[in-house]
Design a protein around this motif. Sequence first.
Motif, short mmCIF file in Angstrom:
data_model
loop_
_atom_site.label_atom_id
_atom_site.label_comp_id
_atom_site.label_asym_id
_atom_site.label_seq_id
_atom_site.Cartn_x
_atom_site.Cartn_y
_atom_site.Cartn_z
N GLY A 204 -4.85 31.81 23.69
CA GLY A 204 -4.56 30.40 24.48
C GLY A 204 -5.83 29.63 25.37
O GLY A 204 -4.95 28.88 24.85
N ALA A 205 -6.76 29.21 23.97
CA ALA A 205 -7.64 28.13 24.00
C ALA A 205 -7.02 26.92 22.69
O ALA A 205 -6.26 27.56 21.68
N MET A 206 -7.29 26.04 22.88
CA MET A 206 -6.55 24.37 22.34
C MET A 206 -7.85 24.29 21.55
O MET A 206 -8.43 24.05 21.98
N PRO A 207 -7.65 23.76 20.35
CA PRO A 207 -8.75 22.83 19.55
C PRO A 207 -9.29 21.36 20.33
O PRO A 207 -7.71 21.00 20.44
N TYR A 208 -10.14 21.49 20.14
CA TYR A 208 -10.71 19.76 21.15
C TYR A 208 -11.20 19.10 19.62
O TYR A 208 -12.66 19.09 19.16
N ILE A 209 -10.69 17.85 19.26
CA ILE A 209 -11.75 16.85 18.32
C ILE A 209 -11.46 15.74 19.34
O ILE A 209 -10.94 14.91 19.48
N PRO A 210 -12.65 15.65 19.03
CA PRO A 210 -13.30 14.01 20.14
C PRO A 210 -12.74 12.81 18.76
O PRO A 210 -13.11 13.35 17.63
N LYS A 211 -12.34 11.50 19.14
CA LYS A 211 -12.09 10.41 18.70
C LYS A 211 -13.40 10.00 17.96
O LYS A 211 -13.62 9.20 16.99
N ASP A 212 -14.97 10.06 19.27
CA ASP A 212 -15.96 9.52 18.43
C ASP A 212 -16.98 10.34 18.90
O ASP A 212 -16.95 11.88 20.13
N GLY A 213 -18.17 10.17 18.74
CA GLY A 213 -18.43 11.29 19.25
C GLY A 213 -20.15 10.82 19.89
O GLY A 213 -19.92 9.11 20.39
N GLN A 214 -20.50 11.11 20.52
CA GLN A 214 -21.98 10.94 21.36
C GLN A 214 -23.13 9.63 20.71
O GLN A 214 -23.50 9.31 20.90
N GLY A 215 -23.15 10.09 19.99
CA GLY A 215 -24.27 9.93 19.04
C GLY A 215 -26.24 10.21 19.27
O GLY A 215 -26.05 11.11 20.34
#
Lengths: 691, 147
Positions: free
Chosen positions: A168-179
């Motif tokens: 049931g998990a959905m991949p999550y890809i942030p638009k930018d990283g924390q740095g």
Amino acid sequence: MLAEIGWIALVLAFIVSAYSTIAAFRGGDEGRHQLVVSGRNGALLTFALLTVSVLTLTYSLVKMDFSLAYVADVTSRSMSPFLRLTALWGGQAGSILFWGWLMSGFVAALVIRKWEQNRELMPYVLAVALGTTVFFIGLSLFISNPFDRLWHVPGAEELTRAFFRSTGAMPYIPKDGQGLNPLLRHFGMIGHPPTTYIGFTGFVIPYAFAMAALITGKSNEDAWIRATRRWTIVAWSFLSIGLVLGGRWAYDVLGWGGFWGWDPVENAMLMPWLTGTAFLHSVMIQEKRGMLKIWNMILIILTYALILFGTFITRTGVISSVHSFAKSALGPVFFAFIGLTFIWSLSLLFRRMGTLRAEHEVESLLSRESIFLLQNVLFLSITFAVFWGTVFPMISELITGTRITVGPPFYTRVTGPLFAALVILMAIAPFIAWRKQPLRALDSKLLFPALGSITVASAWWISHRQHPDSFFALWVVSFVVVSILYEIGRGVRARVKSRGEGVFTAIGRLVGRDRRRYGGYLIHLAVIMIGMGFIGDAFFKVETQGTVSVGEQIQIEGYKLRYDGLSQYMGEDGREVLEASVSLFNGDEFVKVLSPRRDYFVVQRQPVTIPGVYSSFKEDVYVLLVGWEEIGMDSSTFKVYINPLINWTWIGGLLLAVGAIIAAWPGGCIALQRSYAIRPRSVESRAAAGD
Amino acid sequence: MDLGAVLVGLAMLVVTVVVLADPFVKSSDGGQRAYQSKRGLSARMKKRTGLWALRDLDFDHELGKVSEQDYKVTRAQILQETAAALEEIEKDEAAVEANIEEEVRNLRRTARESGRYCHQCGQAREQDDRFCTACGVEFKMAETLSE
């Protein structure tokens, strides 16, 4: 796809290194050559596989593959490719993988270089060194995996990190990283962590040899000492350079005007350096006199344990400090590993204690051997004091519930006299002979260095009478410098006199025939130069603080600093920059414009104070922007430090590297073999009989 | 998981298995004895230690760090220890030489007894050769090889 390849390589590296550890150990134990060679092949494979892992992660970092949680944690679109590259060791998961990779590199180099020598020890050396590598690969794989992805699990409040997708998990890809942590966005990041890690992992090789010697019962012989001499020098040098670079980073980034603050993580690096330095010296006694065998074992076991302890502190956040950026579940596993390896090493040592008898006794209290013994005691005393100061906050929190931190005054008060004693020994030791040093002969030799150093220190004191307490410190360091130069001068003179060589030829040959000794002297001079930075900081540092309007000046010592204005702009990697312009005058003569800054990293909500610095051989003028008016910006507050002799520390670091290269350069024994021709008694008796 | 990654992973696995299994496939007992204790190894170490000690002592003496009396006593002691080590090395080397000679003798005997080599010069011979191709000696009928 690349991240998956990196993960598969990591899994294979774990299996291969675990297999190779067992194969090498059993192969050695049962005398099964094929099994040992298979273990050796496994060691080379482990390095190759981890290289694949490291390269794929590096590529993901540079290309900003934010599908990986680690990449999203430590990189951002605003970071330069250079900083994204350094992010490999800028966070916990990456640095542990990096640690394991370096370790496997050392093991591979060892296998390639030393396989045909010390074959009796080699299976166990491989097993011990690879055992440590297995632990770090295991941490990477099971606890702090750099290839984990971010998943949005229905019902969960936070994102989940895992390599495999759960139901049931959905991949999550942030638009930018924390740095990367703002404090780590510094050029020095390319040098400080890798050199420190190379130093740390490099010390595992002499430890592995020591354990192999104990396992095989060969600890009484000094084959393990000779086999690891160069490895130890290399590891020690990298650790030393790592310490100096760490100091430079702190000086440039942390904005408190100094370079050594007795921070727990600085201490964690210093402790293995102290025991490692003691070990480096102490092994000479075993090589030359067959003594201090138990000491050497204890010192290398302690160094290894303290290296693990240092990594434990840095990577688990157990002691709060500026370095402990990463807090995770690594703590208990790390703690158990340190405990188990320490107990195992000591139990091996106790089992072989009977075989580690010294071949000679200390014949005189005044001998090179006794000086080295005293030096070991001093190094261990300093280590214990630093260890106590480092763990005390933890212990106090455990017992009383309140964290009581031990500050720099504790360390300087306790370790200062011990360091001074060590430096005095450094000056005297070259004049002391092995076995026995007649006191009368010593007086005449020490007279010149003693008088020379008193003259130098007195001259200094006359011109700096306002710091009378600095006289002793300056006498001690000048005693070492004059002693070393005098000792080298005596060696050169002896060659010129007895062999008729020119001065430069004599210097070249003197150093060439005993690189270890003269490389060592150069390292001693480098340590003294580094120490000069500490002396400058302790006795001659001056600071002031002032709020000035545009056009006004702050005066400190002979300098004037004129505030010219403040500008505000957006920096290249997501930072709001407030930069002051300050003109520096020496008396009335203009020197340069300094630009102290306050960078505010918007995403991390973290300010970083960057000093404006004017450097010279004599001193640094170090200016910090600590306050300003939000509206109008026509008045700002500055903190100004005059840091005398600080650049001697950085130059000392360079000199140390040169000394280490000389000391570790191979081929020093060729001349030795040509120098002497000793024949067995049987040959001599035949020759005497006219055969 | 990506199919490409799985294929690359399988390739890495195959290479891994081949490299690890290689020593077992190549049947060799060459190293069996290598992990046993080596005689003479310790003596060689002692020799090196002795040479080092001598070098340092001589230089310390040249610099006036050691008294004349201490120098003589210590030098004699180091020389004695090093010479003893050299004697041990010599014995060890003699033993190795003897082993090699023994091996060569055994091989020669085996070769002679097998009849596959010339009894005079050791040159290999074919089954139906009547003369040696190297030294020309005639092989007697009794020496003719039989399978």
